[in-house]
Design a protein around this motif. Structure first.
Motif, PDB file in Angstrom:
ATOM      1  N   TYR A 185      -0.363   3.579   4.894  1.00  0.00           N
ATOM      2  CA  TYR A 185       0.509   4.296   3.909  1.00  0.00           C
ATOM      3  C   TYR A 185       1.093   3.305   3.140  1.00  0.00           C
ATOM      4  CZ  TYR A 185       2.947   8.322   2.831  1.00  0.00           C
ATOM      5  OH  TYR A 185       3.261   9.513   2.165  1.00  0.00           O
ATOM      6  N   ASP A 199      -7.319   8.886   6.200  1.00  0.00           N
ATOM      7  CA  ASP A 199      -7.487   9.750   5.326  1.00  0.00           C
ATOM      8  C   ASP A 199      -8.789  10.682   5.188  1.00  0.00           C
ATOM      9  OD1 ASP A 199      -4.833  10.286   4.310  1.00  0.00           O
ATOM     10  OD2 ASP A 199      -5.528   9.669   2.207  1.00  0.00           O
ATOM     11  N   ARG A 248       1.289   2.395  10.307  1.00  0.00           N
ATOM     12  CA  ARG A 248       2.007   2.595   9.087  1.00  0.00           C
ATOM     13  C   ARG A 248       1.647   1.694   7.831  1.00  0.00           C
ATOM     14  NH1 ARG A 248       4.021   7.150   7.041  1.00  0.00           N
ATOM     15  NH2 ARG A 248       5.823   6.764   5.616  1.00  0.00           N
ATOM     16  N   HIS A 299      -3.992   8.620  -2.134  1.00  0.00           N
ATOM     17  CA  HIS A 299      -3.707   9.708  -1.037  1.00  0.00           C
ATOM     18  C   HIS A 299      -4.167  10.973  -1.825  1.00  0.00           C
ATOM     19  CE1 HIS A 299      -1.393   7.018   1.554  1.00  0.00           C
ATOM     20  NE2 HIS A 299      -1.964   7.755   2.524  1.00  0.00           N
TER      21      HIS A 299
END
Length: 320
Positions: free
Chosen positions: A63, A106, A59, A70
């Motif tokens: 993120y 990603d 995480r 992103h």
DNA sequence: AATTGTTACAACCGCCAAATT
DNA sequence: CAATTTGGCGGTTGTAACAAT
């Protein structure tokens, strides 16, 4: 017996992270610095999160960590990812290393859901274009070596026989330079590399002797990725004892890069040889431009086709 | 309007190599 | 040094949002 789980699944929360959990993890990480080793497993209890340590790590890395982007991939990023994928495959962490602010996860997702299809679509379109392209009926005249000023009387038969010999097709022909290339594709080698039994020749080299030359040498060539238009050329190398395939591969990759990023720069290029072929013997007339010249050309992104040809001549390139 | 199919993407899983004990 | 633990990685899955039928 399976392997032991990394944490107690029953007492651990899974699935999407809540804003509350994010805040706890973020606060801790910002205060105590990122990921010194040995911290992840014990971290959740320390900050009162019912999560697996690995989950926290993921995480944070993908993120919550600062300065990560992103979505909104740019065209440049797309190209870079595609090129890297082509050369090194699914080594996402390495690819991510080349794209500041992007995470491997990603990029991997982006590739799997969009880029892969985009690239396949492009390849199919090119394949269709190639299939549907009709080559000029009579691409070039074959001359009789005994009488160079006249076309060979059996031009069509000669071409037809050459086609049979090479089991190929005319992949390219340049009206201006009268360079043509026959190639036999063997897709088993790899998508864009073709193994040829015969290669380049010029109009005025055709004749009895040149037929021998053509049929007695083996070449590797590759197709640049987008054509037609047909003036896209190939890297050719004589397959002989001592052939340096690594050098060849370097040129191939280099040309592919240019073709992908600056396709117009290849307009008008003919064949490029390995350096040793530039100083060729009588067995292989210097029909090919030299590698050093090739290395210089890509740096001038403003050159048009005729400038290329001029530059080639300037660098001691062969007949144009 | 209801159902089915597709896309996008965060998160998970298990392997394995590096680090630690 | 072997044994054990941890982090890094790539493949895969679960699922929410969206699109098509």
């Amino acid at each position: 017996m399976g392997r032991a789980p990394c944490c107690d699944k029953a007492n651990v929360k899974r699935g999407p992270w809540s804003p509350d959990e994010d805040a706890k993890l973020k606060a801790y990480m910002e205060k105590n610095g990122a990921g010194t080793r040995g911290n992840w497993i014990s971290l959740p209890q320390k900050i009162g999160l019912k999560r697996c340590g690995k989950s926290c790590r993921l995480r944070w890395l993908n993120y919550l960590r600062p300065n990560i982007k992103h979505g909104g991939f740019t065209e440049e990023e797309d190209k870079l990812i595609c090129n890297l994928y082509k050369s090194i495959g699914s080594r996402w962490s390495i690819i991510a290393g080349k794209l500041p602010g992007r995470t491997d996860n990603d990029i991997k997702n982006y590739w799997n859901t969009r880029l892969k299809k985009k690239l396949l679509g492009k390849q199919h379109r090119e394949q269709d274009a190639r299939r549907n392209y009709t080559w000029p009926q009579k691409p070039f005249a074959v001359q009789d070596s005994a009488n160079p000023s006249q076309a060979h009387p059996n031009e069509q038969e000669f071409l037809a026989s050459l086609m049979v010999q090479t089991k190929g097709e005319i992949f390219s022909y340049d009206q201006e330079t009268n360079y043509g290339l026959f190639a036999t594709s063997k897709s088993s080698i790899s998508n864009e590399i073709f193994y040829n039994t015969d290669v380049s020749f010029t109009r005025d080299k055709l004749g009895e002797n040149s037929v021998n030359m053509l049929t007695s040498s083996n070449y590797y060539s590759f197709l640049t990725s987008s054509y037609p238009p047909m003036t896209r050329y190939y890297c050719g190398v004589d397959i002989a004892p001592g052939t340096n395939f690594q050098e060849f591969e370097k040129i191939r990759v280099e040309l592919e890069e240019i073709d992908y990023n600056f396709p117009q720069q290849l307009d008008g290029l003919e064949n490029f040889s390995m350096p040793e072929m530039v100083n060729s013997s009588s067995a292989y007339p210097p029909m090919i431009s030299n590698y050093e010249a090739f290395q210089e050309i890509p740096h001038d992104f403003s050159l048009d086709k005729s400038s290329y040809i001029a530059l080639r001549q300037e660098h001691g390139s062969s007949k144009v």
